[in-house]
Design a protein around this motif. Structure first.
Motif, PDB file in Angstrom:
ATOM      1  N   UNK A 183      -7.507-139.750  27.526  1.00 30.19           N
ATOM      2  CA  UNK A 183      -7.383-139.384  28.943  1.00 30.19           C
ATOM      3  C   UNK A 183      -6.425-140.327  29.669  1.00 30.19           C
ATOM      4  N   UNK A 184      -6.486-141.597  29.359  1.00 31.83           N
ATOM      5  CA  UNK A 184      -5.565-142.568  29.967  1.00 31.83           C
ATOM      6  C   UNK A 184      -4.117-142.198  29.636  1.00 31.83           C
ATOM      7  N   UNK A 185      -3.878-141.833  28.389  1.00 31.52           N
ATOM      8  CA  UNK A 185      -2.528-141.492  27.946  1.00 31.52           C
ATOM      9  C   UNK A 185      -2.016-140.230  28.636  1.00 31.52           C
ATOM     10  N   UNK A 186      -2.886-139.258  28.842  1.00 30.89           N
ATOM     11  CA  UNK A 186      -2.457-137.971  29.387  1.00 30.89           C
ATOM     12  C   UNK A 186      -2.547-137.872  30.905  1.00 30.89           C
ATOM     13  N   UNK A 187      -3.416-138.648  31.537  1.00 28.00           N
ATOM     14  CA  UNK A 187      -3.584-138.524  32.985  1.00 28.00           C
ATOM     15  C   UNK A 187      -2.828-139.575  33.782  1.00 28.00           C
ATOM     16  N   UNK A 188      -2.453-140.660  33.135  1.00 32.81           N
ATOM     17  CA  UNK A 188      -1.702-141.721  33.801  1.00 32.81           C
ATOM     18  C   UNK A 188      -0.261-141.628  33.300  1.00 32.81           C
ATOM     19  N   UNK A 189       0.698-141.644  34.224  1.00 30.21           N
ATOM     20  CA  UNK A 189       2.099-141.501  33.800  1.00 30.21           C
ATOM     21  C   UNK A 189       2.510-142.565  32.776  1.00 30.21           C
ATOM     22  N   UNK A 190       3.337-142.153  31.787  1.00 28.63           N
ATOM     23  CA  UNK A 190       3.822-143.093  30.779  1.00 28.63           C
ATOM     24  C   UNK A 190       4.821-144.072  31.389  1.00 28.63           C
ATOM     25  N   UNK A 191       5.185-145.086  30.656  1.00 32.43           N
ATOM     26  CA  UNK A 191       4.951-145.324  29.234  1.00 32.43           C
ATOM     27  C   UNK A 191       3.585-145.964  28.989  1.00 32.43           C
ATOM     28  N   UNK A 192       3.076-145.785  27.775  1.00 31.74           N
ATOM     29  CA  UNK A 192       1.824-146.388  27.339  1.00 31.74           C
ATOM     30  C   UNK A 192       2.105-147.181  26.075  1.00 31.74           C
ATOM     31  N   UNK A 193       1.616-148.400  26.049  1.00 32.38           N
ATOM     32  CA  UNK A 193       1.762-149.254  24.877  1.00 32.38           C
ATOM     33  C   UNK A 193       0.375-149.667  24.396  1.00 32.38           C
ATOM     34  N   UNK A 194       0.312-150.103  23.160  1.00 36.35           N
ATOM     35  CA  UNK A 194      -0.959-150.605  22.621  1.00 36.35           C
ATOM     36  C   UNK A 194      -1.436-151.764  23.487  1.00 36.35           C
ATOM     37  N   UNK A 195      -0.538-152.675  23.786  1.00 36.58           N
ATOM     38  CA  UNK A 195      -0.878-153.838  24.606  1.00 36.58           C
ATOM     39  C   UNK A 195      -1.387-153.418  25.988  1.00 36.58           C
ATOM     40  N   UNK A 196      -0.695-152.471  26.616  1.00 37.58           N
ATOM     41  CA  UNK A 196      -1.091-152.011  27.945  1.00 37.58           C
ATOM     42  C   UNK A 196      -2.436-151.295  27.942  1.00 37.58           C
ATOM     43  N   UNK A 197      -2.668-150.452  26.930  1.00 35.51           N
ATOM     44  CA  UNK A 197      -3.953-149.749  26.835  1.00 35.51           C
ATOM     45  C   UNK A 197      -5.091-150.736  26.596  1.00 35.51           C
ATOM     46  N   UNK A 198      -4.854-151.739  25.766  1.00 36.39           N
ATOM     47  CA  UNK A 198      -5.882-152.742  25.505  1.00 36.39           C
ATOM     48  C   UNK A 198      -6.256-153.473  26.791  1.00 36.39           C
ATOM     49  N   UNK A 199      -5.250-153.837  27.573  1.00 36.93           N
ATOM     50  CA  UNK A 199      -5.506-154.526  28.837  1.00 36.93           C
ATOM     51  C   UNK A 199      -6.244-153.613  29.813  1.00 36.93           C
ATOM     52  N   UNK A 200      -5.812-152.380  29.918  1.00 36.53           N
ATOM     53  CA  UNK A 200      -6.412-151.430  30.861  1.00 36.53           C
ATOM     54  C   UNK A 200      -7.876-151.153  30.538  1.00 36.53           C
ATOM     55  N   UNK A 201      -8.199-151.015  29.245  1.00 41.43           N
ATOM     56  CA  UNK A 201      -9.565-150.694  28.846  1.00 41.43           C
ATOM     57  C   UNK A 201     -10.412-151.937  28.577  1.00 41.43           C
ATOM     58  N   UNK A 202      -9.796-153.104  28.594  1.00 39.84           N
ATOM     59  CA  UNK A 202     -10.549-154.334  28.388  1.00 39.84           C
ATOM     60  C   UNK A 202     -11.042-154.509  26.964  1.00 39.84           C
ATOM     61  N   UNK A 203     -10.227-154.071  26.007  1.00 40.51           N
ATOM     62  CA  UNK A 203     -10.563-154.213  24.595  1.00 40.51           C
ATOM     63  C   UNK A 203      -9.388-154.878  23.881  1.00 40.51           C
ATOM     64  N   UNK A 204      -9.570-155.171  22.601  1.00 40.15           N
ATOM     65  CA  UNK A 204      -8.505-155.819  21.839  1.00 40.15           C
ATOM     66  C   UNK A 204      -7.488-154.792  21.335  1.00 40.15           C
ATOM     67  N   UNK A 205      -6.314-155.284  20.978  1.00 40.15           N
ATOM     68  CA  UNK A 205      -5.293-154.403  20.409  1.00 40.15           C
ATOM     69  C   UNK A 205      -5.756-153.728  19.116  1.00 40.15           C
ATOM     70  N   UNK A 206      -6.494-154.426  18.225  1.00 37.86           N
ATOM     71  CA  UNK A 206      -6.986-153.730  17.026  1.00 37.86           C
ATOM     72  C   UNK A 206      -7.919-152.550  17.347  1.00 37.86           C
ATOM     73  N   UNK A 207      -8.691-152.663  18.411  1.00 36.77           N
ATOM     74  CA  UNK A 207      -9.563-151.548  18.822  1.00 36.77           C
ATOM     75  C   UNK A 207      -8.708-150.341  19.194  1.00 36.77           C
ATOM     76  N   UNK A 208      -7.655-150.570  19.965  1.00 39.39           N
ATOM     77  CA  UNK A 208      -6.756-149.487  20.361  1.00 39.39           C
ATOM     78  C   UNK A 208      -6.059-148.919  19.126  1.00 39.39           C
ATOM     79  N   UNK A 209      -5.602-149.790  18.241  1.00 41.66           N
ATOM     80  CA  UNK A 209      -4.902-149.342  17.034  1.00 41.66           C
ATOM     81  C   UNK A 209      -5.792-148.443  16.180  1.00 41.66           C
ATOM     82  N   UNK A 210      -7.049-148.827  15.987  1.00 36.48           N
ATOM     83  CA  UNK A 210      -7.963-147.986  15.194  1.00 36.48           C
ATOM     84  C   UNK A 210      -8.161-146.622  15.851  1.00 36.48           C
ATOM     85  N   UNK A 211      -8.327-146.612  17.168  1.00 35.29           N
ATOM     86  CA  UNK A 211      -8.499-145.341  17.881  1.00 35.29           C
ATOM     87  C   UNK A 211      -7.245-144.477  17.753  1.00 35.29           C
ATOM     88  N   UNK A 212      -6.089-145.100  17.890  1.00 31.66           N
ATOM     89  CA  UNK A 212      -4.830-144.362  17.771  1.00 31.66           C
ATOM     90  C   UNK A 212      -4.604-143.847  16.360  1.00 31.66           C
TER      91      UNK A 212
END
Length: 115
Positions: free
Chosen positions: A37-66
């Motif tokens: 939802x973050x990727x599709x509802x918030x205008x890009x660009x989206x990075x692993x680092x940015x998503x991790x910061x936005x959701x308050x999780x680590x980059x590996x958590x985002x990487x596994x989800x992606x």
């Protein structure tokens, strides 16, 4: 605007979740859905680092989800040509259709609550 009690809101979430499980073989976790939802509802660009910061999780958590969402065709990833350390997440047609159907399902289930 429809005003819901907490019980009604949870009932709506329950109905939508049940229908989603019945109608779609892709079984996303709540975290994966929040990222999607973050990727599709918030205008890009989206990075692993940015998503991790936005959701308050680590980059590996985002990487596994992606990884999972990439296997399902909901997103793709590319190296940022300007800064090769960054990975840019891209939307896909399949991802947009998935969320459109989910939105339609939420609307339909919400209407079922209306007297």
């Amino acid at each position: 605007m429809l005003e819901l009690t907490a019980s009604q809101a949870l009932g709506l979430w329950h109905s939508v979740s049940l229908q989603q499980v019945r109608l779609d073989g892709r079984d996303l976790s709540l975290r994966q859905l929040a990222i999607l939802l973050e990727i599709y509802l918030v205008p890009p660009p989206h990075t692993v680092r940015g998503l991790a910061a936005r959701l308050g999780v680590t980059k590996p958590v985002i990487t596994r989800a992606l990884d999972t969402m990439g296997e399902l065709g909901l997103v793709t990833r590319e190296r940022d040509e300007r800064d090769r350390r960054n990975v840019v997440i891209k939307r896909t047609i399949n991802g947009a259709l998935y969320l459109e159907k989910l939105g339609d399902l939420i609307i339909a289930q919400g209407r079922a609550l209306t007297p």
